[in-house]
Motif scaffolding. Structure first.
Motif, PDB file in Angstrom:
ATOM      1  N   VAL A  90       0.833  -1.201   0.000  1.00  0.00           N
ATOM      2  CA  VAL A  90       0.000   0.000   0.000  1.00  0.00           C
ATOM      3  C   VAL A  90       0.870   1.255   0.000  1.00  0.00           C
ATOM      4  N   ALA A  91       1.879   1.261   0.878  1.00  0.00           N
ATOM      5  CA  ALA A  91       2.770   2.422   0.958  1.00  0.00           C
ATOM      6  C   ALA A  91       3.486   2.637  -0.365  1.00  0.00           C
ATOM      7  N   SER A  92       3.957   1.567  -0.970  1.00  0.00           N
ATOM      8  CA  SER A  92       4.683   1.671  -2.232  1.00  0.00           C
ATOM      9  C   SER A  92       3.794   2.252  -3.326  1.00  0.00           C
ATOM     10  N   PHE A  93       2.554   1.796  -3.388  1.00  0.00           N
ATOM     11  CA  PHE A  93       1.624   2.309  -4.406  1.00  0.00           C
ATOM     12  C   PHE A  93       1.366   3.799  -4.184  1.00  0.00           C
ATOM     13  N   PHE A  94       1.183   4.166  -2.921  1.00  0.00           N
ATOM     14  CA  PHE A  94       0.902   5.569  -2.593  1.00  0.00           C
ATOM     15  C   PHE A  94       2.085   6.467  -2.954  1.00  0.00           C
ATOM     16  N   HIS A  95       3.292   6.052  -2.579  1.00  0.00           N
ATOM     17  CA  HIS A  95       4.474   6.849  -2.910  1.00  0.00           C
ATOM     18  C   HIS A  95       4.637   6.985  -4.423  1.00  0.00           C
ATOM     19  N   SER A  96       4.375   5.905  -5.143  1.00  0.00           N
ATOM     20  CA  SER A  96       4.498   5.934  -6.600  1.00  0.00           C
ATOM     21  C   SER A  96       3.506   6.923  -7.211  1.00  0.00           C
ATOM     22  N   HIS A  97       2.275   6.899  -6.694  1.00  0.00           N
ATOM     23  CA  HIS A  97       1.268   7.824  -7.225  1.00  0.00           C
ATOM     24  C   HIS A  97       1.627   9.272  -6.869  1.00  0.00           C
ATOM     25  N   TRP A  98       2.157   9.475  -5.703  1.00  0.00           N
ATOM     26  CA  TRP A  98       2.624  10.817  -5.299  1.00  0.00           C
ATOM     27  C   TRP A  98       3.669  11.326  -6.285  1.00  0.00           C
ATOM     28  N   ASN A  99       4.615  10.456  -6.625  1.00  0.00           N
ATOM     29  CA  ASN A  99       5.687  10.854  -7.537  1.00  0.00           C
ATOM     30  C   ASN A  99       5.157  11.173  -8.936  1.00  0.00           C
ATOM     31  N   ARG A 100       4.091  10.534  -9.357  1.00  0.00           N
ATOM     32  CA  ARG A 100       3.490  10.865 -10.655  1.00  0.00           C
ATOM     33  C   ARG A 100       3.004  12.313 -10.666  1.00  0.00           C
ATOM     34  N   GLY A 101       2.542  12.782  -9.498  1.00  0.00           N
ATOM     35  CA  GLY A 101       2.052  14.151  -9.408  1.00  0.00           C
ATOM     36  C   GLY A 101       3.145  15.195  -9.571  1.00  0.00           C
ATOM     37  N   LYS A 102       4.405  14.794  -9.373  1.00  0.00           N
ATOM     38  CA  LYS A 102       5.504  15.747  -9.566  1.00  0.00           C
ATOM     39  C   LYS A 102       5.597  16.159 -11.035  1.00  0.00           C
ATOM     40  N   ASP A 103       5.411  15.191 -11.919  1.00  0.00           N
ATOM     41  CA  ASP A 103       5.530  15.457 -13.352  1.00  0.00           C
ATOM     42  C   ASP A 103       4.196  15.828 -14.001  1.00  0.00           C
ATOM     43  N   GLN A 104       3.100  15.441 -13.348  1.00  0.00           N
ATOM     44  CA  GLN A 104       1.769  15.701 -13.898  1.00  0.00           C
ATOM     45  C   GLN A 104       0.943  16.449 -12.845  1.00  0.00           C
ATOM     46  N   PRO A 105       1.004  17.758 -12.836  1.00  0.00           N
ATOM     47  CA  PRO A 105       0.329  18.549 -11.797  1.00  0.00           C
ATOM     48  C   PRO A 105      -1.163  18.234 -11.661  1.00  0.00           C
ATOM     49  N   GLN A 106      -1.806  17.813 -12.751  1.00  0.00           N
ATOM     50  CA  GLN A 106      -3.239  17.543 -12.695  1.00  0.00           C
ATOM     51  C   GLN A 106      -3.569  16.339 -11.803  1.00  0.00           C
ATOM     52  N   LEU A 107      -2.534  15.533 -11.451  1.00  0.00           N
ATOM     53  CA  LEU A 107      -2.760  14.356 -10.601  1.00  0.00           C
ATOM     54  C   LEU A 107      -2.505  14.640  -9.122  1.00  0.00           C
ATOM     55  N   ARG A 108      -2.057  15.843  -8.799  1.00  0.00           N
ATOM     56  CA  ARG A 108      -1.748  16.139  -7.399  1.00  0.00           C
ATOM     57  C   ARG A 108      -3.007  16.105  -6.555  1.00  0.00           C
ATOM     58  N   PHE A 109      -2.836  15.716  -5.312  1.00  0.00           N
ATOM     59  CA  PHE A 109      -4.000  15.536  -4.441  1.00  0.00           C
ATOM     60  C   PHE A 109      -4.720  16.852  -4.169  1.00  0.00           C
ATOM     61  N   VAL A 110      -3.967  17.935  -4.079  1.00  0.00           N
ATOM     62  CA  VAL A 110      -4.569  19.255  -3.820  1.00  0.00           C
ATOM     63  C   VAL A 110      -4.527  20.058  -5.117  1.00  0.00           C
ATOM     64  N   ASN A 111      -5.702  20.388  -5.604  1.00  0.00           N
ATOM     65  CA  ASN A 111      -5.840  21.201  -6.821  1.00  0.00           C
ATOM     66  C   ASN A 111      -6.537  22.502  -6.425  1.00  0.00           C
ATOM     67  N   GLN A 112      -5.791  23.587  -6.393  1.00  0.00           N
ATOM     68  CA  GLN A 112      -6.330  24.854  -5.879  1.00  0.00           C
ATOM     69  C   GLN A 112      -7.469  25.394  -6.732  1.00  0.00           C
ATOM     70  N   ASP A 113      -7.613  24.898  -7.964  1.00  0.00           N
ATOM     71  CA  ASP A 113      -8.691  25.354  -8.833  1.00  0.00           C
ATOM     72  C   ASP A 113      -9.917  24.453  -8.766  1.00  0.00           C
ATOM     73  N   ARG A 114      -9.792  23.320  -8.098  1.00  0.00           N
ATOM     74  CA  ARG A 114     -10.897  22.344  -8.062  1.00  0.00           C
ATOM     75  C   ARG A 114     -11.114  21.867  -6.633  1.00  0.00           C
ATOM     76  N   ARG A 115     -11.945  22.580  -5.898  1.00  0.00           N
ATOM     77  CA  ARG A 115     -12.231  22.194  -4.522  1.00  0.00           C
ATOM     78  C   ARG A 115     -12.918  20.833  -4.478  1.00  0.00           C
ATOM     79  N   ASP A 116     -13.850  20.580  -5.410  1.00  0.00           N
ATOM     80  CA  ASP A 116     -14.601  19.324  -5.411  1.00  0.00           C
ATOM     81  C   ASP A 116     -13.690  18.132  -5.686  1.00  0.00           C
ATOM     82  N   LEU A 117     -12.793  18.276  -6.663  1.00  0.00           N
ATOM     83  CA  LEU A 117     -11.861  17.194  -6.964  1.00  0.00           C
ATOM     84  C   LEU A 117     -10.878  16.982  -5.819  1.00  0.00           C
ATOM     85  N   THR A 118     -10.440  18.078  -5.209  1.00  0.00           N
ATOM     86  CA  THR A 118      -9.551  17.966  -4.054  1.00  0.00           C
ATOM     87  C   THR A 118     -10.216  17.164  -2.940  1.00  0.00           C
TER      88      THR A 118
END
Length: 592
Positions: A534-562
């Protein structure tokens, strides 16, 4: 919400219905088949082997297992939450669920929190269980090998409790053998030393410094009243005093690992005949009444005869009647009872306590003892009580790849307490559980405190801390957010569009099944492995957000998606915290 147990129940009901319609035998053991994640996630969400398991028994009705699988697939396909059910290979079932099912599971995690997965699933009945572990001889401080059995037994007890069983944690005090007399003689020397005498510890006694405080305490209690007396007079009080002191030290060592036992059972009490026959005598009489004790001779061991081999008539337990290799002696040549006789009496007491399952955690060097003990429990209980002996392999203590030297305090080994004080409770517990109990373990004092992905305890704890950091970032972006799990459960989860987000929810959905299977198999390492996945999957998904901002958990333009993503992060956090708690490891909110 155990989706695997739920579909096991549904498929079992379909099989029962076919039996009621005389289209299947009614005698099928429906606990035999499994519902599990498929090895290849592209095949679906659930896999079932029922048609294959019952192939021989149902051949008169369904000559080919694929036929029964197709029957089940058709019925499953008509269910509202099933997107597709199809037959694969020689008769396996692959089931794909509608996404809303996993949304409901995530909401269940948010509602139930760290209780998600708790309790019997319905397929595994709750048991009354006795887990006996550690049980180190009360002759000195615990070493790292004892620590592995201690952590394993404690985690297993917690796991079985979490899965719905009533568990007693027990410590069997080996206080009746020759080793406690050696302890008493060693303590007596330290007593004389405390009185001012110069002493030399001879070979065969315990040389460790840990006995110096015991000697000083004896001197404080008895003064010089024991000095010069015959051994027969000073040995009993010194032995009792030293055993109590050792058990106090052992309890303190265990407490440093957050381990406590509800029961401490004295081997010596089994030999007490002051009020009639001793427990050992009563146990052997019980077996004698069943025709399982006789007088006879044992054949000599194969190969070179040991020095203590005696060809003599002796009292034997008929353990070969229960699968053992040879019948076992119950009395020594001097007329005293063997250790095995004491163990028979001890397990008879546990059986009388009404336990359904007995788990004994032993060191790997006791492997040759398993068959005889299993035979005794089967004989004593009439096969009604299960005994599972879990053997813990040796621990090789290292530092940066080099073996660690011995400890002055113990005299000949590094103590468990020294290791706990150096690297901390969490590292000791998690690393001890991150290998199957019967596999050798190298414990490197330097590596277990590294802050890197190669250190599994750090990697898992860091995932929990990182999840908390996401919540803090969200509050910085949206100060008015209500992050209560119940509130997040109300968010629109359909906004989660990335396949990895749903893959992570599916991984979290496996948690109740992991708990159930680990508890049933008595293998807590399964939970440690799962948490790392579980931890490995989570860290991997976190790292995807570094290169793809639209995948980050916090999206300041989308409160609902956040909010939808925060629901996922919070669900992950709850599962990690729950699993770590079962293993006795902290789930930190921050790591520095």
């Amino acid at each position: 919400m155990n989706i695997y147990a739920e579909f096991h129940a549904r498929i079992a009901a379909l099989l029962e219905r076919l039996g009621a319609e005389a289209r299947l035998p009614t005698s099928l053991d429906l606990a035999r088949f499994v519902v599990e994640p498929p090895r290849d996630p592209s095949l679906g969400d659930l896999a079932c082997n029922a048609a294959m398991v019952f192939a021989k028994e149902v051949k008169a009705f369904y000559p080919n297992p694929r036929q029964l699988a197709a029957e089940l697939a058709f019925s499953l396909g008509e269910m509202e939450d099933v997107e597709q059910a199809e037959v694969a290979g020689p008769g396996f079932l692959n089931i794909r669920l509608k996404p809303a099912v996993y949304g409901d599971i995530l909401r269940a995690i948010l509602r139930e929190g760290e209780n998600f997965g708790r309790g019997a699933s319905g397929r595994v009945a709750a048991k009354k269980v006795n887990v006996e572990y550690v049980s180190a001889n009360p002759t000195g401080p615990m070493h790292v090998g004892h620590g592995r059995g201690a952590v394993f037994g404690d985690a297993l007890a917690s796991l079985m409790e979490f899965s719905g069983s009533e568990v007693t944690r027990e410590y069997y005090i080996n206080d009746a053998g020759a080793q406690v007399d050696v302890l008493a003689r060693s303590a007596y020397l330290r007593y004389l030393e405390a009185l001012g005498e110069v002493v030399t510890v001879p070979e065969g006694l315990y040389p460790g410094d840990y006995l110096k405080p015991v000697g000083a305490a004896l001197a404080a209690k008895y003064g010089d009243s024991l000095r010069g007396k015959p051994e027969g007079e000073w040995l009993p009080p010194v032995r009792a005093f030293a055993i109590d002191a050792m058990m106090e030290m052992i309890r303190d060592d265990l407490a440093a690992l957050n381990i406590t036992h509800e029961s401490f059972f004295s081997e010596r009490s089994l030999h007490d005949s002051s009020n009639g026959p001793s427990e050992v005598e009563a146990a052997l009489e019980d077996l004698r009444a069943k025709g399982l004790i006789y007088e006879g001779r044992l054949p000599p061991p194969k190969g070179q005869l040991p020095d203590d081999w005696e060809d003599r008539e002796q009292i034997l337990f008929r353990s070969t009647a229960f699968g053992d290799d040879v019948d076992r002696p119950l009395k020594k040549s001097d007329g005293s009872f063997t250790y095995f006789a004491s163990d028979i009496a001890y397990h008879r007491k546990k059986i009388a306590g009404g336990y359904d399952v007995l788990v004994d955690v032993w060191g790997a060097d006791h492997g040759g003892y398993v068959k005889r003990m299993s035979a005794a429990v089967e004989a004593l209980s009439g096969g009604k009580v299960a005994l599972d002996v879990k053997l813990c392999q040796l621990v090789k203590l290292m530092r940066d790849g080099e073996p660690v030297k011995m400890s002055k305090r113990s005299g000949d080994f590094v103590t468990l307490r020294e290791v706990v004080d150096e690297v901390g409770v969490d590292a000791v517990r998690f690393i001890m559980l991150y290998r199957k109990n019967d596999a050798p373990l190298e414990f490197d004092l330097a590596k277990v405190i590294e802050q890197s992905k190669d250190n599994p305890v750090f990697y898992v704890q860091y995932a929990h801390a990182r999840a908390h950091s996401v919540l803090r970032q969200a509050l910085a972006a949206f100060a008015e957010l209500d992050l209560a799990p119940a509130r997040l459960a109300e968010t629109e989860l359909a906004l989660l569009a990335d396949e990895n987000e749903w893959a992570l929810i599916k991984l979290l959905a496996q948690y109740p099944r992991v708990i159930e299977s680990a508890a049933t198999a008595h293998e807590p390492h399964r939970l440690a492995f799962y948490l790392h996945d579980v931890a490995s999957f989570f860290h991997s998904h976190w790292n995807r957000g570094k290169d793809q901002p639209q995948l980050r958990f916090v999206n300041q333009d989308r409160r609902d998606l956040t909010c939808a993503r925060l629901a996922l992060v919070t669900g992950l956090m709850k599962v990690l915290a729950s699993g770590l708690s079962v293993l006795g490891v902290k789930a930190p909110e921050e790591m520095r």
